[in-house]
Scaffold this active site. Sequence first.
Site, PDB file in Angstrom:
ATOM      1  N   SER A  38       0.877  -1.164   0.000  1.00  0.00           N
ATOM      2  CA  SER A  38       0.000   0.000   0.000  1.00  0.00           C
ATOM      3  C   SER A  38       0.920   1.222   0.000  1.00  0.00           C
ATOM      4  CB  SER A  38      -0.888  -0.023   1.249  1.00  0.00           C
ATOM      5  OG  SER A  38      -1.791   1.039   1.195  1.00  0.00           O
ATOM      6  N   HIS A  64      -3.277   5.289  -3.802  1.00  0.00           N
ATOM      7  CA  HIS A  64      -4.352   6.256  -3.542  1.00  0.00           C
ATOM      8  C   HIS A  64      -3.902   7.502  -4.305  1.00  0.00           C
ATOM      9  CE1 HIS A  64      -6.798   4.404  -0.404  1.00  0.00           C
ATOM     10  NE2 HIS A  64      -5.762   4.183   0.369  1.00  0.00           N
ATOM     11  N   LYS A  95     -12.281   3.002  -3.763  1.00  0.00           N
ATOM     12  CA  LYS A  95     -13.508   2.800  -2.962  1.00  0.00           C
ATOM     13  C   LYS A  95     -14.677   3.613  -3.497  1.00  0.00           C
ATOM     14  CE  LYS A  95     -11.013   1.837   1.357  1.00  0.00           C
ATOM     15  NZ  LYS A  95      -9.662   2.337   1.041  1.00  0.00           N
ATOM     16  N   ASP A  98     -20.843   5.537  -5.237  1.00  0.00           N
ATOM     17  CA  ASP A  98     -21.959   6.372  -5.690  1.00  0.00           C
ATOM     18  C   ASP A  98     -22.851   5.581  -6.660  1.00  0.00           C
ATOM     19  OD1 ASP A  98     -23.527   8.706  -6.217  1.00  0.00           O
ATOM     20  OD2 ASP A  98     -21.764   9.951  -5.855  1.00  0.00           O
ATOM     21  N   GLN A 211      -7.522   2.087  12.912  1.00  0.00           N
ATOM     22  CA  GLN A 211      -7.007   0.945  12.138  1.00  0.00           C
ATOM     23  C   GLN A 211      -6.655  -0.192  13.081  1.00  0.00           C
ATOM     24  OE1 GLN A 211      -6.997  -0.725   9.577  1.00  0.00           O
ATOM     25  NE2 GLN A 211      -5.319  -0.206   8.218  1.00  0.00           N
ATOM     26  N   TYR A 213      -4.768  -4.106  13.297  1.00  0.00           N
ATOM     27  CA  TYR A 213      -3.840  -4.974  12.568  1.00  0.00           C
ATOM     28  C   TYR A 213      -3.909  -6.426  13.016  1.00  0.00           C
ATOM     29  CZ  TYR A 213      -1.678  -0.691  10.869  1.00  0.00           C
ATOM     30  OH  TYR A 213      -1.446   0.517  10.261  1.00  0.00           O
ATOM     31  N   ARG A 232       2.038   1.080   6.264  1.00  0.00           N
ATOM     32  CA  ARG A 232       3.009   1.646   7.201  1.00  0.00           C
ATOM     33  C   ARG A 232       3.961   0.629   7.811  1.00  0.00           C
ATOM     34  NH1 ARG A 232      -1.484   4.869  10.369  1.00  0.00           N
ATOM     35  NH2 ARG A 232      -2.703   3.199   9.385  1.00  0.00           N
TER      36      ARG A 232
HETATM   37  P1  5BU Z   1      -1.612   0.678   6.700  1.00  0.00           P
HETATM   38  O1  5BU Z   1      -0.590   1.762   6.716  1.00  0.00           O
HETATM   39  O2  5BU Z   1      -1.015  -0.717   6.477  1.00  0.00           O
HETATM   40  O3  5BU Z   1      -2.546   0.721   7.890  1.00  0.00           O
HETATM   41  O4  5BU Z   1      -2.488   1.011   5.403  1.00  0.00           O
HETATM   42  C1  5BU Z   1      -3.598   0.261   5.034  1.00  0.00           C
HETATM   43  C2  5BU Z   1      -4.076   0.659   3.655  1.00  0.00           C
HETATM   44  O5  5BU Z   1      -5.196  -0.134   3.317  1.00  0.00           O
HETATM   45  C3  5BU Z   1      -4.526   2.102   3.521  1.00  0.00           C
HETATM   46  O6  5BU Z   1      -4.195   2.543   2.218  1.00  0.00           O
HETATM   47  C4  5BU Z   1      -6.033   2.049   3.675  1.00  0.00           C
HETATM   48  O7  5BU Z   1      -6.675   3.048   2.909  1.00  0.00           O
HETATM   49  C5  5BU Z   1      -6.358   0.684   3.121  1.00  0.00           C
HETATM   50  N1  5BU Z   1      -7.521   0.024   3.764  1.00  0.00           N
HETATM   51  C6  5BU Z   1      -7.559  -0.311   5.087  1.00  0.00           C
HETATM   52  O8  5BU Z   1      -6.624  -0.039   5.823  1.00  0.00           O
HETATM   53  N2  5BU Z   1      -8.637  -0.959   5.600  1.00  0.00           N
HETATM   54  C7  5BU Z   1      -9.704  -1.289   4.866  1.00  0.00           C
HETATM   55  O9  5BU Z   1     -10.652  -1.904   5.366  1.00  0.00           O
HETATM   56  C8  5BU Z   1      -9.653  -0.933   3.492  1.00  0.00           C
HETATM   57  C9  5BU Z   1      -8.562  -0.299   2.961  1.00  0.00           C
HETATM   58 BR1  5BU Z   1     -11.063  -1.388   2.417  1.00  0.00          BR
END
Ligand code: 5BU
Length: 260
Positions: A38, A64, A95, A98, A211, A213, A232
């Site tokens: 990503s 993105h 994503k 619409d 988020q 993990y 990240r």
């Molecule tokens: P990370 O830095 O590993 O937390 O980034 C995760 C990427 O995956 C980030 O670009 C989000 O926009 C994308 N993502 C996510 O984290 N979770 C989801 O459920 C979805 C996309 Br759909």
Amino acid sequence: MKMLKRISYAERAALCTNRIAQRLFSLLTEKETNLALSADVTTCAALLELADKLGPEICILKTHVDILTDFTSELTKQLVSLAEKHHFLIFEDRKFADIGNTVKHQYQQGVYHIADWADIVNAHSLPGPGIISGLAEVGLPKQRGLLLLAEMSSAGNLITSDYVQKTLRMAEQFPEFVLGFIAQKKISADPWWLYMTPGVQLTEGKDTLGQQYVTPAKAIGENQSDIIIVGRGILQAKDPQSEAQKYRQAGWEAYCAGLK
Ligand code: 5BU
């Protein structure tokens, strides 16, 4: 937890009819990597450098483009040539959400002309099947593929198991265009769907904005996903290249362990 023996990516390439899924299952097998990067950086130079340096380690470069501060169409030309050089597919994590008529324009037109360079895009199923029909009008003639967002990694999201099942039913109506799902786990017994899982780091945990993990072993092994999406965990490491190799190894080992 008891795990069923998994079907190999190569066997699944033979079982599916979706062109992009076939391509991707074959790529995973040939390159021996189920790591998607990503590449969430904000300049074109940083994105191109990552794509070139980490390209050999990955099956997918996830972008993105709307977070880039200096986007030009030159960037996407260069990304496409790096994808050819290193054999990865490009997935724009747009994503879409619409009505069909609007997403068609967002996919093909605007500043980014996403359909011209992204092999794969994703969309929420929330608006109903019209969103897929609209995207398919643009994407199918260009042999592109779509992932539906069945689940999200973020805490407190509103997705329910009923929503997941209805998303699956919607995907089943568009087998030529929908290749699989963004999900935290496998959601169907049918072997042709491909799953990609974001929210992956080498240790479980969360960030300060919701988020969450899981580890590569959990995503690929226990949850039976196919591809780990890592941002990240790699980007913030001192040496992103060697960190990417660690994720690649962890993801691939988890896959191979399931084949035994
Ligand atoms: P990370 O830095 O590993 O937390 O980034 C995760 C990427 O995956 C980030 O670009 C989000 O926009 C994308 N993502 C996510 O984290 N979770 C989801 O459920 C979805 C996309 Br759909």
